[in-house]
Every structure is written in C-alpha cells, then in structure tokens.
Design a protein around this motif. Structure first.
Motif, PDB file in Angstrom:
ATOM      1  N   ASN A  32       3.550  -2.536  51.170  1.00 29.55           N
ATOM      2  CA  ASN A  32       3.770  -3.601  52.141  1.00 29.55           C
ATOM      3  C   ASN A  32       4.814  -4.562  51.559  1.00 29.55           C
ATOM      4  O   ASN A  32       4.495  -5.655  51.088  1.00 29.55           O
ATOM      5  N   VAL A  33       6.072  -4.140  51.615  1.00 35.64           N
ATOM      6  CA  VAL A  33       7.153  -4.902  51.015  1.00 35.64           C
ATOM      7  C   VAL A  33       7.536  -6.069  51.933  1.00 35.64           C
ATOM      8  O   VAL A  33       7.678  -5.892  53.142  1.00 35.64           O
ATOM      9  N   GLU A  51      16.651  -8.408  51.549  1.00 39.95           N
ATOM     10  CA  GLU A  51      16.396  -8.650  50.127  1.00 39.95           C
ATOM     11  C   GLU A  51      14.887  -8.580  49.906  1.00 39.95           C
ATOM     12  O   GLU A  51      14.134  -9.347  50.498  1.00 39.95           O
ATOM     13  N   TYR A  52      14.437  -7.670  49.048  1.00 37.41           N
ATOM     14  CA  TYR A  52      12.994  -7.557  48.832  1.00 37.41           C
ATOM     15  C   TYR A  52      12.485  -8.741  48.010  1.00 37.41           C
ATOM     16  O   TYR A  52      13.165  -9.276  47.145  1.00 37.41           O
ATOM     17  N   GLN A  53      11.247  -9.148  48.314  1.00 35.36           N
ATOM     18  CA  GLN A  53      10.614 -10.286  47.655  1.00 35.36           C
ATOM     19  C   GLN A  53       9.458  -9.876  46.750  1.00 35.36           C
ATOM     20  O   GLN A  53       8.958 -10.700  45.976  1.00 35.36           O
ATOM     21  N   ASN A  54       9.027  -8.636  46.840  1.00 35.18           N
ATOM     22  CA  ASN A  54       7.935  -8.149  45.993  1.00 35.18           C
ATOM     23  C   ASN A  54       8.108  -6.647  45.771  1.00 35.18           C
ATOM     24  O   ASN A  54       9.062  -6.037  46.258  1.00 35.18           O
ATOM     25  N   TYR A  55       7.200  -6.046  45.015  1.00 36.71           N
ATOM     26  CA  TYR A  55       7.251  -4.620  44.688  1.00 36.71           C
ATOM     27  C   TYR A  55       8.652  -4.222  44.179  1.00 36.71           C
ATOM     28  O   TYR A  55       9.244  -3.252  44.648  1.00 36.71           O
ATOM     29  N   THR A  56       9.147  -4.965  43.224  1.00 37.24           N
ATOM     30  CA  THR A  56      10.512  -4.749  42.728  1.00 37.24           C
ATOM     31  C   THR A  56      10.697  -3.387  42.070  1.00 37.24           C
ATOM     32  O   THR A  56      11.824  -2.920  41.940  1.00 37.24           O
ATOM     33  N   GLY A  57       9.607  -2.758  41.656  1.00 32.96           N
ATOM     34  CA  GLY A  57       9.731  -1.447  41.039  1.00 32.96           C
ATOM     35  C   GLY A  57       9.864  -0.314  42.022  1.00 32.96           C
ATOM     36  O   GLY A  57      10.204   0.806  41.637  1.00 32.96           O
TER      37      GLY A  57
END
Length: 236
Positions: A32-33, A51-57
């Motif tokens: 749930n990005v 631009e993603y804010q979480n789950y950077t991996g």
C-alpha cells in the motif's frame, strides 16, 4: 460501455497485451504505497509524476507520459494523427528471458498508436540525456528532448512540449519558475532522483495475468545525475 470488464484499446489491441502494463511496486507482494502525485497538462500531453512516500525498498518512482509526439519529418496524414503514445518508467514489451540478450530490461520503451507502416500499437524506444550541466560555457542551457525511435524505423520524433535538463544552480530556477531562453520559455519542474528498489537489477513484478516480468525502471538517460538538479521543462 456495454462491456462488463472494459479495458483500454492499447491493452486489447497491442500484440503483448499485459506487456503494456506498468507496475507501481517491484516485488511479488502487494504494498500500500503512498504517493505524492503531480499532474501536468498541455493541449497535447499529460504527464503524471509520482514520488513514493513509504516502502522505499519496493516502490517505484512513477513517470508516465501520455499524448502527442512531434515527428521530425512531414508524415502522411493517415499516420500523422496517430503519432501519439504512452511512455512510462517501466519498459513496455518485456517478456522475461526473451529480452535479456538484447538488453531490453533497462531500455525506455512505450507504445505508439500507429507506426510508419500503419501497425497499431507498435512498441517504440525512447531516450534522453540530462547529464550536461547547465548553464555551461557562454551561459548555454542544454535542453534535451525525449527522442522516440523504433529499431526498424530509426528515430521518428520526440515528446511534444516536454524536455529535460540538469541545472548547475537550481536556486536560480526554483520549482514552478519560468526559464526564459529568449525564443523559448519553459515551466520548470524539479525531479527528485529517487533510488530504485533494493532488489534491482532485473526487478520482478507480476502482470494482471499473474505472469512474472523482470525489468529495470528507465525514464531518463540514467537514474541519477552526476551533479546539479534534474528538471523537466514544459514548453509554454
């Protein structure tokens, strides 16, 4: 409208169907990005930036160009009006190991509605180079187009209204400012060089048909600039 499971034409009519899909995360699980979305429109194009804010991996930076392409040469009206396409961060037409030998895992590629010979939803590569830092000698700004080409046709054209550059001093042209180069003026959008998922290269994801795909995100000439600030320029 009467179709209970509607799908866009590029999906139903393209040769690879699911090979035109674009993932938001790179893994065999669902995440749930949360994204910060930016939308740009001109009379000919739409550009979606996430631009993603979480789950950077596992999350992918989302870049999707939809709209008209500008041909380098005058074209027959029968195909000229259909020189429009979809080009995303993830290369289209990737089919597992079939693409490994030719390096198609990490080459920008999208779909054009009609090729020069009239083929519907033909796959085209695209490339740019925003590594030349501006301004350079004599105050030159190196504004780079996104060139669109097909291996059998050669270069056909470029994205309409959208370019990229690398600014040496980003403070002179803040996000949302206007870059005035005399004959041409551009709206400036700063692009964050987000790292690709940790399980790259050849990141895996699953299509809607539950088949595995391996490829690398590719939108610019390289994922990271060597110095300065990468920007996208919209001609105004």
């Amino acid at each position: 409208m009467n179709n209970p499971t509607p799908k866009v034409d590029v999906y139903t009519d393209s040769l690879g169907k699911v090979l035109t899909e674009t993932p938001f995360s790179a893994n065999n699980n669902q995440y749930n990005v949360t994204y910060k979305w930016t939308l740009f429109t001109t009379k000919d194009i739409i550009f979606i930036h996430g631009e993603y804010q979480n789950y950077t991996g596992n999350a992918l930076p989302i870049r999707i160009f939809l709209g008209r392409l500008t041909a380098l040469e005058l074209e027959d009206p029968a195909i000229a009006n259909d020189f429009v396409g979809i080009f995303t961060h993830m290369p289209s037409n990737v089919n597992n190991n079939n693409n490994l030998a030719s390096g198609d895992f990490n080459v920008g590629r999208g779909v054009v509605r009609k090729s020069r010979n009239g083929t519907l939803y033909e796959y085209y590569n695209f490339t740019t180079d925003a590594q030349l830092t501006s301004p350079g000698v004599g105050g030159r700004y190196y504004v780079n187009p996104f060139m669109v080409f097909n291996p059998s046709e050669g270069v056909r054209g470029q994205f309409a209204d959208m370019f990229t550059a690398c600014l040496k001093d980003a403070s002179q042209h803040p996000d949302g400012s206007i870059l005035d180069l005399g004959e041409n003026k551009y709206y400036v959008f700063h692009v964050i060089d987000q790292q690709m998922p940790v399980n790259a290269p050849h990141t895996l994801w699953y299509t809607s048909s539950n088949s595995t795909r391996y490829c690398n995100p590719c939108f610019f000439g390289s994922n990271n600039v060597m110095g300065g600030q990468r920007v996208i320029l919209f001609k105004i």
